[in-house]
Structure formats: structure tokens, C-alpha cells
Scaffold this active site. Structure first.
Site, PDB file in Angstrom:
ATOM      1  N   ASP A  31       0.868  -1.179   0.000  1.00 59.35           N
ATOM      2  CA  ASP A  31       0.000   0.000   0.000  1.00 59.35           C
ATOM      3  C   ASP A  31       0.908   1.233   0.000  1.00 59.35           C
ATOM      4  O   ASP A  31       1.961   1.230   0.631  1.00 59.35           O
ATOM      5  CB  ASP A  31      -0.910  -0.010   1.249  1.00 59.35           C
ATOM      6  CG  ASP A  31      -2.165   0.808   1.052  1.00 59.35           C
ATOM      7  OD1 ASP A  31      -3.261   0.237   1.130  1.00 59.35           O
ATOM      8  OD2 ASP A  31      -2.057   2.038   0.818  1.00 59.35           O
ATOM      9  N   PHE A  81      -6.690  -4.671  -4.764  1.00 60.60           N
ATOM     10  CA  PHE A  81      -7.627  -3.608  -4.376  1.00 60.60           C
ATOM     11  C   PHE A  81      -7.101  -2.228  -4.762  1.00 60.60           C
ATOM     12  O   PHE A  81      -7.884  -1.289  -4.905  1.00 60.60           O
ATOM     13  CB  PHE A  81      -7.829  -3.593  -2.859  1.00 60.60           C
ATOM     14  CG  PHE A  81      -8.565  -4.775  -2.298  1.00 60.60           C
ATOM     15  CD1 PHE A  81      -9.931  -4.891  -2.457  1.00 60.60           C
ATOM     16  CD2 PHE A  81      -7.899  -5.766  -1.581  1.00 60.60           C
ATOM     17  CE1 PHE A  81     -10.626  -5.975  -1.923  1.00 60.60           C
ATOM     18  CE2 PHE A  81      -8.569  -6.843  -1.044  1.00 60.60           C
ATOM     19  CZ  PHE A  81      -9.936  -6.946  -1.221  1.00 60.60           C
ATOM     20  N   LYS A  85     -10.557   5.856  -6.148  1.00 60.19           N
ATOM     21  CA  LYS A  85     -11.976   5.473  -6.299  1.00 60.19           C
ATOM     22  C   LYS A  85     -12.977   6.618  -6.259  1.00 60.19           C
ATOM     23  O   LYS A  85     -14.179   6.368  -6.189  1.00 60.19           O
ATOM     24  CB  LYS A  85     -12.327   4.434  -5.238  1.00 60.19           C
ATOM     25  CG  LYS A  85     -12.205   4.959  -3.818  1.00 60.19           C
ATOM     26  CD  LYS A  85     -12.855   4.051  -2.810  1.00 60.19           C
ATOM     27  CE  LYS A  85     -12.743   4.619  -1.412  1.00 60.19           C
ATOM     28  NZ  LYS A  85     -13.395   3.845  -0.392  1.00 60.19           N
ATOM     29  N   SER A 125     -16.746  -3.329 -10.142  1.00 58.47           N
ATOM     30  CA  SER A 125     -17.845  -2.572  -9.547  1.00 58.47           C
ATOM     31  C   SER A 125     -19.126  -2.740 -10.353  1.00 58.47           C
ATOM     32  O   SER A 125     -19.085  -2.948 -11.576  1.00 58.47           O
ATOM     33  CB  SER A 125     -17.429  -1.104  -9.537  1.00 58.47           C
ATOM     34  OG  SER A 125     -18.535  -0.286  -9.276  1.00 58.47           O
ATOM     35  N   THR A 127     -20.789  -0.436 -11.201  1.00 61.35           N
ATOM     36  CA  THR A 127     -20.875   0.721 -12.116  1.00 61.35           C
ATOM     37  C   THR A 127     -20.751   0.264 -13.572  1.00 61.35           C
ATOM     38  O   THR A 127     -21.193   0.979 -14.462  1.00 61.35           O
ATOM     39  CB  THR A 127     -19.774   1.778 -11.862  1.00 61.35           C
ATOM     40  OG1 THR A 127     -18.521   1.120 -11.925  1.00 61.35           O
ATOM     41  CG2 THR A 127     -19.931   2.468 -10.538  1.00 61.35           C
ATOM     42  N   TYR A 150     -13.317   6.937 -13.699  1.00 62.41           N
ATOM     43  CA  TYR A 150     -13.193   5.868 -12.697  1.00 62.41           C
ATOM     44  C   TYR A 150     -13.899   4.600 -13.182  1.00 62.41           C
ATOM     45  O   TYR A 150     -13.324   3.508 -13.212  1.00 62.41           O
ATOM     46  CB  TYR A 150     -13.765   6.305 -11.339  1.00 62.41           C
ATOM     47  CG  TYR A 150     -13.935   5.138 -10.397  1.00 62.41           C
ATOM     48  CD1 TYR A 150     -12.823   4.557  -9.787  1.00 62.41           C
ATOM     49  CD2 TYR A 150     -15.193   4.574 -10.148  1.00 62.41           C
ATOM     50  CE1 TYR A 150     -12.968   3.459  -8.947  1.00 62.41           C
ATOM     51  CE2 TYR A 150     -15.340   3.477  -9.315  1.00 62.41           C
ATOM     52  CZ  TYR A 150     -14.227   2.917  -8.712  1.00 62.41           C
ATOM     53  OH  TYR A 150     -14.367   1.820  -7.899  1.00 62.41           O
ATOM     54  N   LYS A 154     -12.541   0.507 -14.433  1.00 63.60           N
ATOM     55  CA  LYS A 154     -13.005  -0.831 -14.017  1.00 63.60           C
ATOM     56  C   LYS A 154     -13.334  -1.669 -15.254  1.00 63.60           C
ATOM     57  O   LYS A 154     -13.018  -2.850 -15.325  1.00 63.60           O
ATOM     58  CB  LYS A 154     -14.218  -0.710 -13.098  1.00 63.60           C
ATOM     59  CG  LYS A 154     -13.884  -0.080 -11.746  1.00 63.60           C
ATOM     60  CD  LYS A 154     -12.896  -0.919 -10.960  1.00 63.60           C
ATOM     61  CE  LYS A 154     -12.315  -0.210  -9.768  1.00 63.60           C
ATOM     62  NZ  LYS A 154     -11.151  -0.872  -9.165  1.00 63.60           N
ATOM     63  N   PHE A 178     -21.382  -4.274  -5.193  1.00 63.09           N
ATOM     64  CA  PHE A 178     -22.458  -3.283  -5.175  1.00 63.09           C
ATOM     65  C   PHE A 178     -22.027  -2.208  -4.163  1.00 63.09           C
ATOM     66  O   PHE A 178     -20.960  -1.644  -4.357  1.00 63.09           O
ATOM     67  CB  PHE A 178     -23.820  -3.966  -4.981  1.00 63.09           C
ATOM     68  CG  PHE A 178     -24.279  -4.520  -6.333  1.00 63.09           C
ATOM     69  CD1 PHE A 178     -23.578  -5.556  -6.960  1.00 63.09           C
ATOM     70  CD2 PHE A 178     -25.324  -3.935  -7.026  1.00 63.09           C
ATOM     71  CE1 PHE A 178     -23.921  -6.008  -8.238  1.00 63.09           C
ATOM     72  CE2 PHE A 178     -25.686  -4.384  -8.293  1.00 63.09           C
ATOM     73  CZ  PHE A 178     -24.985  -5.410  -8.905  1.00 63.09           C
ATOM     74  N   ASN A 179     -22.735  -1.888  -3.121  1.00 62.41           N
ATOM     75  CA  ASN A 179     -22.312  -0.762  -2.272  1.00 62.41           C
ATOM     76  C   ASN A 179     -21.802  -1.239  -0.910  1.00 62.41           C
ATOM     77  O   ASN A 179     -22.603  -1.476   0.001  1.00 62.41           O
ATOM     78  CB  ASN A 179     -23.485   0.217  -2.088  1.00 62.41           C
ATOM     79  CG  ASN A 179     -23.840   0.874  -3.409  1.00 62.41           C
ATOM     80  OD1 ASN A 179     -24.347   0.223  -4.330  1.00 62.41           O
ATOM     81  ND2 ASN A 179     -23.556   2.146  -3.530  1.00 62.41           N
TER      82      ASN A 179
HETATM   83  P1  NAD Z   1      -9.598   2.439  -0.366  1.00 52.74           P
HETATM   84  O1  NAD Z   1      -9.197   3.738  -0.961  1.00 52.74           O
HETATM   85  O2  NAD Z   1     -10.036   2.423   1.055  1.00 52.74           O
HETATM   86  O3  NAD Z   1      -8.416   1.372  -0.544  1.00 52.74           O
HETATM   87  C1  NAD Z   1      -7.508   1.398  -1.616  1.00 52.74           C
HETATM   88  C2  NAD Z   1      -6.125   1.289  -1.041  1.00 52.74           C
HETATM   89  O4  NAD Z   1      -5.188   1.266  -2.136  1.00 52.74           O
HETATM   90  C3  NAD Z   1      -5.744   2.472  -0.150  1.00 52.74           C
HETATM   91  O5  NAD Z   1      -5.208   1.986   1.073  1.00 52.74           O
HETATM   92  C4  NAD Z   1      -4.683   3.218  -0.955  1.00 52.74           C
HETATM   93  O6  NAD Z   1      -3.724   3.852  -0.121  1.00 52.74           O
HETATM   94  C5  NAD Z   1      -4.086   2.102  -1.815  1.00 52.74           C
HETATM   95  N1  NAD Z   1      -3.504   2.549  -3.090  1.00 52.74           N
HETATM   96  C6  NAD Z   1      -4.071   3.345  -4.020  1.00 52.74           C
HETATM   97  N2  NAD Z   1      -3.234   3.540  -5.055  1.00 52.74           N
HETATM   98  C7  NAD Z   1      -2.105   2.817  -4.781  1.00 52.74           C
HETATM   99  C8  NAD Z   1      -0.861   2.619  -5.461  1.00 52.74           C
HETATM  100  N3  NAD Z   1      -0.592   3.219  -6.604  1.00 52.74           N
HETATM  101  N4  NAD Z   1       0.063   1.816  -4.872  1.00 52.74           N
HETATM  102  C9  NAD Z   1      -0.179   1.205  -3.690  1.00 52.74           C
HETATM  103  N5  NAD Z   1      -1.325   1.382  -3.000  1.00 52.74           N
HETATM  104  C10 NAD Z   1      -2.283   2.171  -3.545  1.00 52.74           C
HETATM  105  O7  NAD Z   1     -10.751   1.825  -1.302  1.00 52.74           O
HETATM  106  P2  NAD Z   1     -11.754   0.623  -1.033  1.00 52.74           P
HETATM  107  O8  NAD Z   1     -13.099   1.189  -0.802  1.00 52.74           O
HETATM  108  O9  NAD Z   1     -11.179  -0.334  -0.062  1.00 52.74           O
HETATM  109  O10 NAD Z   1     -11.779  -0.022  -2.485  1.00 52.74           O
HETATM  110  C11 NAD Z   1     -10.926  -1.091  -2.847  1.00 52.74           C
HETATM  111  C12 NAD Z   1     -11.133  -1.440  -4.294  1.00 52.74           C
HETATM  112  O11 NAD Z   1     -12.504  -1.748  -4.513  1.00 52.74           O
HETATM  113  C13 NAD Z   1     -10.789  -0.320  -5.273  1.00 52.74           C
HETATM  114  O12 NAD Z   1     -10.226  -0.907  -6.435  1.00 52.74           O
HETATM  115  C14 NAD Z   1     -12.150   0.273  -5.593  1.00 52.74           C
HETATM  116  O13 NAD Z   1     -12.157   0.891  -6.849  1.00 52.74           O
HETATM  117  C15 NAD Z   1     -13.022  -0.965  -5.578  1.00 52.74           C
HETATM  118  N6  NAD Z   1     -14.436  -0.685  -5.306  1.00 52.74           N
HETATM  119  C16 NAD Z   1     -14.780   0.010  -4.191  1.00 52.74           C
HETATM  120  C17 NAD Z   1     -16.114   0.303  -3.939  1.00 52.74           C
HETATM  121  C18 NAD Z   1     -16.525   1.092  -2.728  1.00 52.74           C
HETATM  122  O14 NAD Z   1     -17.645   1.615  -2.709  1.00 52.74           O
HETATM  123  N7  NAD Z   1     -15.715   1.214  -1.696  1.00 52.74           N
HETATM  124  C19 NAD Z   1     -17.099  -0.144  -4.850  1.00 52.74           C
HETATM  125  C20 NAD Z   1     -16.717  -0.873  -5.975  1.00 52.74           C
HETATM  126  C21 NAD Z   1     -15.365  -1.139  -6.192  1.00 52.74           C
END
Ligand code: NAD
Length: 337
Positions: A31, A81, A85, A125, A127, A150, A154, A178-179
Site C-alpha cells: 500500500d 484492491f 476510487k 464494480s 458501475t 473511474y 473498471k 455493489f455498495n
Molecule cells: P480504499 O481507498 O479504502 O483502498 C484502496 C487502497 O489502495 C488504499 O489503502 C490506498 O492507499 C491504496 N492505493 C491506491 N493507489 C495505490 C498505489 N498506486 N500503490 C499502492 N497502493 C495504492 O478503497 P476501497 O473502498 O477499499 O476499495 C478497494 C477497491 O474496490 C478499489 O479498487 C475500488 O475501486 C473498488 N471498489 C470500491 C467500492 C466502494 O464503494 N468502496 C465499490 C466498488 C469497487
């Protein structure tokens, strides 16, 4: 079994690390802390009794990714992950999103492609469906033109993985969330939105704490039972557990196709007003909210048909909306104490 979890200190990643460790997996987190903090490691350790290995690294640095995989050549699976986002930010700065969400994916896949066998789970997602024609949404509903950079990352991410899997030893599961809402029931880890929350539930809990004066409800003239938009809110712990099940499926070679796609939701749609009233019930307080006009880019309704995940993965979301909201509320109260 050794698993790399990229973005493992984030909201969904941290809950997944807990579930992986509970199931005996050895976890390495990468991370860059762009949207998280190193303190999350303490929460993970407090719940699961084990601190995962953590490498602070930016996956946009290709050479760092190469060195990482050279050093850790015994990784069996990757759950990816790491991504940016925020939908609005992606409209303002598309290249940041294409660089962070696409380049990082490509660099990780390039290293996995060198292996004889690799299992890869991707955070996608709902989306990708846009405003689907039929509810609940099945996995074969058409992918519609993305409404933001964004969302596009995906869709492109799913396409890249599908193409690479055809010509490599990479097996993959695309998980369309989903959410996701809520927090771990221990309140050791949860969502930490930076700035004004983009999502409904953290906005609700922050309003409940008095950090925000009022919650804006965007539109009450949608063609839904009470006029407010409908979504499928899934507890983050349920979501995390689905990742462990999906990873095991790949590691045990139980997958039928090289790339498989699953919806992860509860199967139930809840309107914004239903969520507000459920929150009022679990927090025992009235929430200050106001109906305002629709927000650009919002769709009317999205909830999942979860039959495929139920039948093929043997996974089903367990928590009710009230339980999810209660955990989010407990977490909000803890971090503001
Ligand atoms: P989040 O932002 O809490 O977690 C993402 C993590 O990735 C963070 O800790 C961030 O510091 C790290 N990160 C980002 N870019 C990075 C890089 N270049 N190198 C290393 N680390 C990096 O987000 P989340 O809600 O836990 O979402 C996780 C995944 O799920 C994402 O891919 C997001 O697009 C997808 N997603 C999330 C949701 C939602 O509503 N939370 C819905 C659909 C999909």
C-alpha cells in the site's frame, strides 16, 4: 499459502486481510498509504492476532513492482484492491485515474504472467452495468458505456485481465461489488473517508456525529417506491469473506473458466430514505436531512441478482442493513471519541 493484497490497508482490503489471516493465509500487503494509514495494521493485529507483512510501495513504480516479485517469488495469489476510487475526482483528473488504476494493474499482471500458475482477484464494480434495464442485475447484463473515468478504469481493467488470461497462466475472478458499507464488528477497522464523504453511509454517520450539519438527499422524484434512489448495501465483512472463497476457488483449480465474474451484493435494494430510517432506528436519533435536486451521473436503481455467487461460490451475504449500519455507527463513534 502466501497472498499479496494490494491496497490492503484500505477499507475493503483491511477487512479482507483479517478474513484471510483467520483462514490461515500468510498475507503480504502493498500500500502507498495514499488513502489509508499504517495504524490500520494495529487494528488488523488486534482482531486476528497477527500482524501481516507490510511493504510501503507505490505500484505505479514499475521497477519496485518487479523487485517485489523477484524477492517474493513464492506468492500463490494476488487480490488487487489498490486503486483510486473517487468518481468526481476522476472526472477532474482522468489521467491520475488511468495511471493509478490501469498502470498498476498492468505492472502486477506483467509479473504474474511470468509464473507457471497465478490466481488473481480483481475489485470491479456494479458501475459497469450503468443503469441496467432489468432488476435485479445478473452478471450477463450488458456492460454500458462508463459514466466517469473511474468507471471506465473498471471496465478496461476487466478487459485487460480477460485478454491476458487467454495467453497466460493467469486465472482470475472479477468481483463486481455493489455498495460496500459498515465496519468490523469490533470497531478495530472501518472506512476512513478523507474530506467530505462521497458515499451515503459515511455521510450519514458523520451527520449523526454532528460533523456535518445536514445530509442532502439527491432527488425524490425517481421512479422508485419512495422516489429516492435505490442501491444494494453490502456489509464489508460479508464482502471480505467472498474474496477468500473466490481466491480458494482459483488456488484449488475449481474454476470452470479462466476468467469468472460474480456480483457481490445482498440481492436487496434499499432506498436512500430507507437507509436513513434504518440508521435512525439503530442510532436512536433523528437525522437532519433535506431533499435536494438529483445529482448528475446518479442512476435510479441498482441491486444484484446474487444467484451465481450463491450457487457457484457457495457464498451469501449474511448481515442485514441494520447490522451493517450499526457497525458503521459504532466505528464512527469510536474514531471520533
Ligand atoms: P480504499 O481507498 O479504502 O483502498 C484502496 C487502497 O489502495 C488504499 O489503502 C490506498 O492507499 C491504496 N492505493 C491506491 N493507489 C495505490 C498505489 N498506486 N500503490 C499502492 N497502493 C495504492 O478503497 P476501497 O473502498 O477499499 O476499495 C478497494 C477497491 O474496490 C478499489 O479498487 C475500488 O475501486 C473498488 N471498489 C470500491 C467500492 C466502494 O464503494 N468502496 C465499490 C466498488 C469497487
Amino acid at each position: 499459502m502466501k497472498v499479496l493484497v494490494t491496497g490492503g490497508l484500505g477499507f475493503i482490503g483491511s477487512h479482507t486481510v483479517v478474513e484471510l489471516q483467520n483462514e490461515g493465509f500468510e498475507v503480504i500487503i502493498i500500500d502507498n498509504l495514499s488513502n489509508s494509514s499504517e495504524e490500520v495494521l494495529v487494528g488488523i493485529e488486534n482482531i486476528s492476532g497477527k500482524k501481516p507483512v507490510f511493504e510501503k510501495m507505490d505500484l505505479r513504480e514499475k521497477n519496485a513492482v518487479i523487485s517485489f516479485f523477484e524477492k517474493h517469488n513464492d506468492i500463490n495469489g494476488v487480490i488487487h484492491f489498490a486503486a483510486s476510487k473517487a468518481v468526481g475526482e476522476s472526472v477532474e483528473n482522468p489521467l491520475l485515474y488511468y495511471e493509478n488504476n490501469i498502470n498498476t494493474l498492468v505492472y502486477v499482471l506483467q509479473e504474474l504472467q511470468k509464473k507457471d500458475d497465478a490466481s488473481f482477484i480483481f475489485s470491479s464494480s456494479c458501475t459497469v452495468y450503468g443503469q441496467a434495464e432489468k432488476m435485479p442485475i445478473t452478471e450477463d447484463a450488458p456492460v454500458q458505456m462508463a459514466m466517469s473515468p473511474y468507471g471506465n478504469t473498471k471496465q478496461i481493467g476487466e478487459e485487460i485481465i480477460t485478454e491476458v488470461a487467454k495467453v497466460s497462466n493467469i486465472k482470475s475472478i472479477l468481483l463486481r461489488y455493489f455498495n460496500p458499507i459498515g465496519a468490523h464488528p469490533t470497531a478495530e477497522i472501518g472506512e476512513l473517508p478523507i474530506g467530505v464523504p462521497q458515499n451515503l453511509v459515511p455521510f450519514i454517520t458523520q451527520t449523526g456525529m454532528g460533523l456535518r450539519q445536514q445530509l442532502a438527499v439527491y432527488g425524490d422524484d425517481y421512479p422508485t417506491p419512495d422516489g429516492t434512489a435505490v442501491r444494494d448495501y453490502i456489509h464489508v465483512v460479508d464482502l471480505a469473506k467472498a474474496h477468500v472463497v473466490a481466491l480458494k476457488r482459483l488456488l484449488e483449480n475449481k474454476n470452470i473458466d479462466k476468467v469468472e465474474t460474480f456480483n457481490l451484493g445482498t440481492g436487496t435494494g434499499s432506498s436512500v430514505l430507507e437507509v436513513i430510517h434504518a440508521f435512525e432506528k439503530v442510532s436512536n436519533q433523528k437525522l437532519n436531512y433535506k431533499i435536494v435536486g438529483r445529482r448528475e451521473g446518479d442512476i435510479t436503481s441498482a441491486y444484484a441478482n446474487t444467484d451465481k455467487a450463491n450457487e457457484v461460490l457457495g457464498w451469501k451475504a449474511q448481515s442485514t442493513l441494520e447490522e451493517s449500519l450499526a457497525s458503521a455507527w459504532k466505528w464512527e463513534q469510536k474514531i471520533r471519541a
